[in-house]
Design a protein around this motif. Structure first.
Motif: not given
Length: 379
Positions: A186-196, A209-216, A309-313, A315-318
């Motif tokens: 499960l990606p951490t919020n810090l990892e998401i922030q760094r990417l964005l 991808l992050i905010f839809t949880g969709a497949r690539l 694909k970790d973004f799906r995890n 977004f599911n958590h979100h």
């Protein structure tokens, strides 16, 4: 055969790959690729071939160059030829994408075996290969898939009488069990922030991808006409051109409609419409992959253990913990069943557990204090 026969084997580099050069008893020179970029492996293969030539063992290619020896020589089926025959025969009932993936996986596995002929492969070689792959941190599910690919390959060769040998994949070919069959991260919020915060040409696509949880694949095939009133219709596209041919469909060929979050809609609003594709390349054509750009983006963000694909995890958590979606609702949104959602998309997160425990620590402290006060009063 002439007892003075000397095959004069040697290896040389041609481009990125090593080739072998040798002479047949009829003085015909053969130059063939060894299928490796490593000199050490090339020399091992050369010595094996040299030994076989001295023993009078020739393959199909050798025999075609010296027909006078066809009935006097023993023929062994090499792995490269066997793979080509199997791939061609098994392509009839497979979709183009599945065929490409299976072909790549099979050829990669056979190269890792570091053998030339089919009859050199035994259960020990297979078990050793699986051990190597496990050290490369391949998941249990991936190892099971690879084992299945190899089992089908050798079964086909045996059933079609191309080799006379038992299948080296037996019930004793073990795959070490892990805590889960699939990747559990499960990606951490810090990892998401760094990417964005990165400046990258693929940032809009990653954010989507992050905010839809969709497949690539779903995002790469997204067209502007698929969005209407903030709702994305993910559906089959029989006339869509892809790298595998004509036609694309979502996983399991199941369509679904998902309302977009504000963050995802903001990405669309900021995108320039240079073609019918929402996230095209600079020339307007459809992207097929993100590999190099994604690796560069991660490196700049200082992130290593993260896959798309970790973004799906995440977004599911979100959906479930921030937006209060039920498991059934989250599964419908992401495009799988509730059972898969629970077993594959709910990884254990130490960060999440710590936050939950800290949020309850004050309540627990107050409860203990009240218990102490009550016991004092009773005494």
């Amino acid at each position: 055969m002439d007892f003075n026969y000397d095959p004069r084997c040697g290896v040389y580099l041609n481009g990125h790959y090593y080739y072998i050069s040798y002479y047949l008893p009829n003085k015909s020179r053969i130059c063939r690729s060894l299928g490796t970029t490593k000199k050490v492996i090339a020399k091992k293969k050369m010595h094996l071939k040299e030994q076989e030539l001295y023993q009078g063992v020739f393959d199909d290619h050798d025999i075609s160059r010296m027909p006078e020896y066809q009935f006097a020589s023993k023929v062994r089926l090499d792995l490269e030829t066997a793979a080509e025959k199997y791939i061609k025969a098994s392509s009839i009932n497979k979709k183009p994408k599945s065929q490409i993936n299976d072909e790549y996986a099979l050829k990669s596995l056979l190269v890792k075996l570091e053998k030339v002929y089919v009859d050199e492969i035994n259960p020990y070689e297979i078990q050793t290969l699986l051990g190597k792959l496990q050290k490369e941190r391949k998941s249990e599910a991936t190892l099971r898939t690879y084992r299945g690919i190899l089992r089908k390959f050798f079964n086909w060769l045996i059933e079609n009488r191309m080799v006379q040998m038992p299948n080296p994949i037996t019930k004793n070919t073990l795959v070490r069990k892990s805590s889960g069959l699939v990747r559990d991260h499960l990606p951490t919020n810090l990892e998401i922030q760094r990417l964005l915060s990165q400046d990258s040409e693929i940032l809009p696509l990653i954010k989507f991808l992050i905010f839809t949880g969709a497949r690539l694949g779903e995002v790469l095939h997204l067209e502007w006409d698929d969005i209407e009133d903030g709702v994305w219709m993910i559906k089959s596209k029989p006339n869509c051109m892809t790298k595998e041919g004509i036609g694309w469909a979502p996983k399991w060929e199941k369509s679904r409609m998902i309302p977009l979050l504000r963050e995802a809609q903001d990405v669309l609003d900021s995108q320039k419409r240079i073609s019918n594709w929402v996230f095209p390349k600079k020339d307007g054509s459809r992207r097929d992959y993100l590999s190099s750009a994604w690796e560069t983006m991660k490196k700049r963000a200082g992130i290593e253990n993260l896959q798309l694909k970790d973004f799906r995890n995440w977004f599911n958590h979100h959906l479930k913990h921030e937006l209060q979606f039920t498991t059934k609702e989250a599964a419908s949104y992401l495009g799988h069943c509730p059972k898969v959602n629970e077993t594959h998309y709910e990884p254990i997160s130490k960060e999440r557990m710590t936050l939950k425990l800290n949020s309850q620590s004050l309540a627990a402290t107050n409860l203990l204090q009240n218990l102490r006060n009550n016991s004092r009063q009773d005494s």
